[in-house]
Design an enzyme around this catalytic site. Structure first.
Site, PDB file in Angstrom:
ATOM      1  N   SER A 194     -17.532  41.422 -15.328  1.00 46.49           N
ATOM      2  CA  SER A 194     -18.395  40.231 -15.305  1.00 46.49           C
ATOM      3  C   SER A 194     -17.733  39.119 -14.486  1.00 46.49           C
ATOM      4  CB  SER A 194     -18.604  39.721 -16.736  1.00 46.49           C
ATOM      5  OG  SER A 194     -19.081  38.381 -16.690  1.00 46.49           O
ATOM      6  N   HIS A 214     -21.104  42.894 -12.627  1.00 40.77           N
ATOM      7  CA  HIS A 214     -21.981  42.295 -13.647  1.00 40.77           C
ATOM      8  C   HIS A 214     -22.113  40.805 -13.368  1.00 40.77           C
ATOM      9  CE1 HIS A 214     -23.909  42.397 -17.618  1.00 40.77           C
ATOM     10  NE2 HIS A 214     -23.339  41.239 -17.839  1.00 40.77           N
ATOM     11  N   ASP A 229     -23.680  37.434 -14.513  1.00 45.25           N
ATOM     12  CA  ASP A 229     -24.288  36.754 -15.662  1.00 45.25           C
ATOM     13  C   ASP A 229     -25.040  35.513 -15.215  1.00 45.25           C
ATOM     14  OD1 ASP A 229     -21.514  37.756 -17.612  1.00 45.25           O
ATOM     15  OD2 ASP A 229     -23.601  38.303 -17.993  1.00 45.25           O
ATOM     16  N   MET A 239     -27.298  32.417 -16.286  1.00 42.56           N
ATOM     17  CA  MET A 239     -27.595  31.638 -17.490  1.00 42.56           C
ATOM     18  C   MET A 239     -28.306  30.344 -17.096  1.00 42.56           C
ATOM     19  SD  MET A 239     -23.985  32.049 -19.483  1.00 42.56           S
ATOM     20  CE  MET A 239     -23.269  33.672 -19.754  1.00 42.56           C
ATOM     21  N   HIS A 285     -27.600  40.322 -15.130  1.00 40.81           N
ATOM     22  CA  HIS A 285     -27.952  40.112 -16.548  1.00 40.81           C
ATOM     23  C   HIS A 285     -28.622  38.747 -16.654  1.00 40.81           C
ATOM     24  CE1 HIS A 285     -26.265  39.549 -20.909  1.00 40.81           C
ATOM     25  NE2 HIS A 285     -27.586  39.615 -20.877  1.00 40.81           N
ATOM     26  N   MET A 301     -29.994  35.912 -18.489  1.00 39.08           N
ATOM     27  CA  MET A 301     -30.063  35.213 -19.768  1.00 39.08           C
ATOM     28  C   MET A 301     -30.838  33.920 -19.518  1.00 39.08           C
ATOM     29  SD  MET A 301     -26.171  36.001 -20.942  1.00 39.08           S
ATOM     30  CE  MET A 301     -25.707  36.365 -19.256  1.00 39.08           C
ATOM     31  N   MET A 360     -25.440  43.737 -26.533  1.00 36.50           N
ATOM     32  CA  MET A 360     -24.555  42.573 -26.600  1.00 36.50           C
ATOM     33  C   MET A 360     -23.656  42.711 -27.815  1.00 36.50           C
ATOM     34  SD  MET A 360     -25.247  40.970 -23.921  1.00 36.50           S
ATOM     35  CE  MET A 360     -24.140  39.597 -24.224  1.00 36.50           C
ATOM     36  N   ASP A 368     -21.557  44.836 -23.770  1.00 40.14           N
ATOM     37  CA  ASP A 368     -21.211  43.589 -23.083  1.00 40.14           C
ATOM     38  C   ASP A 368     -20.729  42.515 -24.061  1.00 40.14           C
ATOM     39  OD1 ASP A 368     -23.263  41.356 -20.989  1.00 40.14           O
ATOM     40  OD2 ASP A 368     -21.122  41.400 -21.460  1.00 40.14           O
TER      41      ASP A 368
HETATM   42  C1  DX5 Z   1     -21.849  36.696 -22.177  1.00 38.85           C
HETATM   43  C2  DX5 Z   1     -21.979  37.599 -20.973  1.00 38.85           C
HETATM   44  C3  DX5 Z   1     -20.902  38.636 -20.900  1.00 38.85           C
HETATM   45  C4  DX5 Z   1     -19.510  38.021 -20.834  1.00 38.85           C
HETATM   46  C5  DX5 Z   1     -18.464  39.091 -20.959  1.00 38.85           C
HETATM   47  O1  DX5 Z   1     -23.058  36.007 -22.375  1.00 38.85           O
HETATM   48  O2  DX5 Z   1     -23.218  38.274 -20.988  1.00 38.85           O
HETATM   49  O3  DX5 Z   1     -21.119  39.466 -19.757  1.00 38.85           O
HETATM   50  O4  DX5 Z   1     -19.351  37.347 -19.626  1.00 38.85           O
HETATM   51  O5  DX5 Z   1     -17.230  38.437 -20.894  1.00 38.85           O
HETATM   52  P1  DX5 Z   1     -16.008  38.883 -21.823  1.00 38.85           P
HETATM   53  O6  DX5 Z   1     -15.646  40.287 -21.377  1.00 38.85           O
HETATM   54  O7  DX5 Z   1     -14.944  37.884 -21.518  1.00 38.85           O
HETATM   55  O8  DX5 Z   1     -16.493  38.844 -23.232  1.00 38.85           O
HETATM   56 ZN    ZN Z   2     -23.508  39.811 -19.427  1.00 41.69          ZN
END
Ligand code: DX5
Ligand code: ZN
Length: 219
Positions: free
Chosen positions: A9, A34, A36, A38, A67, A69, A138, A176
């Site tokens: 990520s 990956h 993320d 947000m 991903h 979110m 998750m 994840d």
């Molecule tokens: C959280 C993300 C994850 C996160 C994983 O909302 O979806 O992908 O970045 O990071 P670590 O491995 O540090 O938990």
């Molecule tokens: Zn993620």
């Protein structure tokens, strides 16, 4: 047994150097990247959007495992497809019609994932599970990297594996959140075949990305 894939990520990367960080991940043996996304609404954090993904596309040929979110998500899916996402993963709570959003992602020629938060049950996506390419389990509440793995999701991973085997479905099981060297083996044994990791890949072993990816793969 499908080989283990690692999808680091970039949430844990240096955001001022995302291009070179992605290159380091590829050179370190990552299978996917990956990303993320947000929006500060679906989750209490804000990261990047389509313009950044578009600019990062030239740094690697690895699949962008995006991903989302964000909510509402349906009206933005096309923007991420155009920006260069290869897999687009959405949360069922973020769309009014999961089936329509899944079909849109497929119409755009992308792989489709559905993500289950720790408290979201498999039944939320069971009617569509035969048509998805990936279920993203998750193991933390979404929003931040560096959180602690929630072992209560192991039963959900085992249940997904059972459903997949009993019905010969093709979806990957990606996990994840909080993945590290002490829990990755148990997560893989439960049925995951793709591990997302931010903190462990970027911070362990003095930030030796290659060593960290190899160690996760060796579990
Ligand atoms: C959280 C993300 C994850 C996160 C994983 O909302 O979806 O992908 O970045 O990071 P670590 O491995 O540090 O938990
Ligand atoms: Zn993620």
């Amino acid at each position: 047994m499908k080989k283990i894939q690692i999808s680091p990520s970039i949430l844990s990367a240096d955001f001022s150097q995302l291009g070179s960080e992605i290159k380091k991940l590829e050179q370190g043996g990552a299978d996917l990247i990956h990303v993320d996304v947000m929006d500060g609404h679906f989750v209490p954090n804000l990261t990047i959007g389509p313009p950044v993904i578009k600019n990062l596309r030239k740094y690697t040929n690895l699949p962008f495992d995006v991903h989302l979110m964000i909510s509402p998500v349906h009206k933005y899916i096309e923007n991420y497809a155009e920006a260069g996402a290869d897999i687009i993963t959405i949360h069922p709570e973020a769309t009014e019609n999961l089936k329509e959003s899944i079909n849109l992602i497929k119409r755009l020629g992308k792989k489709v994932g559905v993500s289950l938060n720790p408290k979201t049950e498999i039944k939320t996506l069971i009617d569509e599970i035969d048509s998805v390419d990936l279920v993203l389990v998750m193991s933390v509440n979404p929003g931040f990297g560096g959180q602690k793995f929630m072992p209560e999701v192991l039963d959900k991973i085992k249940e997904l594996k059972k459903i997949k085997e009993e019905n010969q479905y093709h979806f990957d099981i990606e996990v994840d959140g909080g993945i590290n060297f002490s829990n990755s083996k148990i997560v893989l044994e439960a049925g995951a075949n793709i591990l997302v990791s931010g903190t462990t890949v970027f911070k362990e072993n003095d930030g030796n990305i290659k060593a960290n990816i190899e160690k996760l793969k060796s579990m």
